[in-house]
Motif scaffolding. Structure first.
Motif, PDB file in Angstrom:
ATOM      1  N   UNK A 140       5.361   1.019  12.054  1.00  0.00           N
ATOM      2  CA  UNK A 140       5.039   0.960  10.633  1.00  0.00           C
ATOM      3  C   UNK A 140       3.525   1.040  10.449  1.00  0.00           C
ATOM      4  N   UNK A 141       3.109   1.295   9.221  1.00  0.00           N
ATOM      5  CA  UNK A 141       1.697   1.191   8.849  1.00  0.00           C
ATOM      6  C   UNK A 141       1.493  -0.138   8.103  1.00  0.00           C
ATOM      7  N   UNK A 142       0.369  -0.796   8.380  1.00  0.00           N
ATOM      8  CA  UNK A 142       0.103  -2.092   7.759  1.00  0.00           C
ATOM      9  C   UNK A 142      -1.296  -2.107   7.159  1.00  0.00           C
ATOM     10  N   UNK A 143      -1.452  -2.553   5.928  1.00  0.00           N
ATOM     11  CA  UNK A 143      -2.785  -2.574   5.293  1.00  0.00           C
ATOM     12  C   UNK A 143      -3.669  -3.656   5.900  1.00  0.00           C
ATOM     13  N   UNK A 144      -4.880  -3.304   6.245  1.00  0.00           N
ATOM     14  CA  UNK A 144      -5.798  -4.293   6.817  1.00  0.00           C
ATOM     15  C   UNK A 144      -6.177  -5.365   5.803  1.00  0.00           C
ATOM     16  N   UNK A 145      -6.065  -5.059   4.509  1.00  0.00           N
ATOM     17  CA  UNK A 145      -6.441  -6.018   3.471  1.00  0.00           C
ATOM     18  C   UNK A 145      -5.440  -7.170   3.332  1.00  0.00           C
ATOM     19  N   UNK A 146      -4.227  -6.997   3.859  1.00  0.00           N
ATOM     20  CA  UNK A 146      -3.204  -8.051   3.801  1.00  0.00           C
ATOM     21  C   UNK A 146      -2.613  -8.247   5.197  1.00  0.00           C
ATOM     22  N   UNK A 147      -3.335  -8.869   6.102  1.00  0.00           N
ATOM     23  CA  UNK A 147      -2.867  -8.978   7.487  1.00  0.00           C
ATOM     24  C   UNK A 147      -1.568  -9.757   7.642  1.00  0.00           C
ATOM     25  N   UNK A 148      -1.232 -10.612   6.660  1.00  0.00           N
ATOM     26  CA  UNK A 148      -0.008 -11.405   6.763  1.00  0.00           C
ATOM     27  C   UNK A 148       1.247 -10.576   6.513  1.00  0.00           C
ATOM     28  N   UNK A 149       1.099  -9.378   5.956  1.00  0.00           N
ATOM     29  CA  UNK A 149       2.275  -8.578   5.589  1.00  0.00           C
ATOM     30  C   UNK A 149       3.164  -8.276   6.787  1.00  0.00           C
ATOM     31  N   UNK A 150       2.569  -7.957   7.919  1.00  0.00           N
ATOM     32  CA  UNK A 150       3.360  -7.521   9.072  1.00  0.00           C
ATOM     33  C   UNK A 150       4.357  -8.585   9.506  1.00  0.00           C
ATOM     34  N   UNK A 151       3.870  -9.775   9.778  1.00  0.00           N
ATOM     35  CA  UNK A 151       4.762 -10.834  10.257  1.00  0.00           C
ATOM     36  C   UNK A 151       5.784 -11.235   9.202  1.00  0.00           C
ATOM     37  N   UNK A 152       5.323 -11.414   7.971  1.00  0.00           N
ATOM     38  CA  UNK A 152       6.230 -11.868   6.913  1.00  0.00           C
ATOM     39  C   UNK A 152       7.334 -10.858   6.638  1.00  0.00           C
ATOM     40  N   UNK A 153       6.963  -9.583   6.556  1.00  0.00           N
ATOM     41  CA  UNK A 153       7.969  -8.579   6.205  1.00  0.00           C
ATOM     42  C   UNK A 153       8.901  -8.257   7.365  1.00  0.00           C
ATOM     43  N   UNK A 154       8.399  -8.240   8.593  1.00  0.00           N
ATOM     44  CA  UNK A 154       9.282  -7.988   9.730  1.00  0.00           C
ATOM     45  C   UNK A 154      10.296  -9.125   9.887  1.00  0.00           C
ATOM     46  N   UNK A 155       9.848 -10.377   9.691  1.00  0.00           N
ATOM     47  CA  UNK A 155      10.778 -11.505   9.759  1.00  0.00           C
ATOM     48  C   UNK A 155      11.816 -11.429   8.646  1.00  0.00           C
TER      49      UNK A 155
END
Length: 353
Positions: A140-155
């Motif tokens: 996936x692509x993840x915005x550097x401005x919201x680093x929490x998105x990756x963990x929260x959305x994958x979970x």
């Protein structure tokens, strides 16, 4: 709480909801044998007659749902440059940000912006990218401005995937099949696809379209949708288009075309759409789509005669044929929906769809 599909079809209101979709409580599947059978019977009717229902008792709190919608608001509120950093055009795997009008439904632009993600995977070795649908596999692509998105959305995506697997196994019991009848098609993990979506308000007098999303059916097994407090989702019925009003804490569930195909039309994939909110109002949602893994071929289930006699055969759209081979089906849909990504990464295939 269980409600009959007759309440939906007659337009009678269900307590606690301003829409008349059936309301099913998944926690009954962890109850007594009588409760399990009651749920399975209600699920069979809802999936056959309506193809849409509310799901409660799924184990996800309202607070968690609101947290995901709040994350969506944070993402869409980012400066355009931050969102374009993860624009889908950069991803041959169809992941990332799409601006207003960037996705098509039946050839017409949808008035929404969205963030698409799927299972986080490594790109196959170059020699392995055949057939073409293997190009869907990747990160996936993840915005550097919201680093929490990756963990929260994958979970969150994994938790929704687990709910759909439990629900699909209940559907197999409703069809009088073994609960694991389709497990071979998800043995390496089901195909996962999730969208955060923002629908801006539209001035009906100034715009010729209020197509938040055009009328369509979902191509996979099952879809779960979390809505905010704004209406807009509508389902086509024999009585016309019916609004699917938000029901706090409930997911909206609909049957996808792969289940319609596997059941020879006993289960119903239903046309639905989203009408844009009025000017000055925004609508946010999170949609999760579960399907068979990309290398799977969906089988035709052998229903008992009393159910087979009620199967109508899968509906067929000559302009959008459905394939039993999942990867081919998914890639076709993505090529049609995202023409810019298709042209950038699948130029030859794009000409054929």
């Amino acid at each position: 709480m269980l409600h009959s599909t007759q309440e939906f079809l007659s337009g009678n209101a269900i307590p606690g909801a301003s829409s008349a979709l059936p309301v099913l409580d998944l926690s009954l599947m962890d109850g007594t044998a009588v409760e399990q059978q009651a749920f399975i019977q209600q699920l069979r009717l809802a999936a056959r007659d309506v193809g849409f229902f509310y799901l409660t008792g799924h184990g996800q709190t309202i607070q968690k749902q609101q947290q995901i919608l709040a994350l969506a608001r944070q993402f869409f509120a980012l400066p355009l440059a931050d969102k374009q950093q993860v624009q889908m055009i950069h991803s041959p795997h169809f992941r990332g940000y799409t601006g207003l009008g960037g996705e098509l439904t039946r050839g017409q632009p949808d008035i929404r912006e969205q963030f698409d993600m799927m299972r986080e995977e490594a790109v196959p070795a170059q020699t392995d990218i055949s057939p073409a649908w293997q190009g869907l596999i990747g990160p996936n692509q993840w915005p550097t401005a919201l680093p929490q998105m990756k963990t929260e959305l994958l979970d969150w995506q994994q938790s929704l995937s687990d709910i759909t697997v439990k629900l699909m196994r209940a559907l197999m019991l409703a069809l009088e099949q073994p609960a694991d009848a389709l497990d071979a098609t998800i043995k390496a993990g089901p195909y996962q696809h999730m969208k955060l979506i923002r629908y801006p308000g539209v001035d009906a007098k100034a715009s010729s379209s209020k197509q938040g999303v055009g009328a369509h059916k979902d191509p996979g097994y099952l879809t779960l949708v979390v809505q905010d407090d704004q209406s807009g989702l509508e389902v086509e019925t024999e009585q016309g288009w019916v609004a699917v009003a938000p029901l706090p804490g409930a997911f909206v569930v609909n049957i996808g075309e792969l289940l319609e195909l596997a059941s020879n039309g006993y289960l119903k994939a239903t046309l639905h759409r989203v009408v844009s909110p009025n000017s000055g109002i925004e609508r946010y949602s999170c949609a999760f789509f579960m399907a068979a893994q990309l290398d799977a071929t969906v089988p035709l289930l052998q229903l008992p005669s009393h159910l087979a006699d009620e199967a109508k055969g899968p509906a067929s759209d000559p302009n959008n044929p459905l394939f039993y081979q999942v990867g081919q089906n998914v890639l076709k849909g993505r090529l049609r929906s995202h023409r810019d990504v298709a042209a950038a990464h699948y130029a030859e295939l794009a000409k054929a769809v």
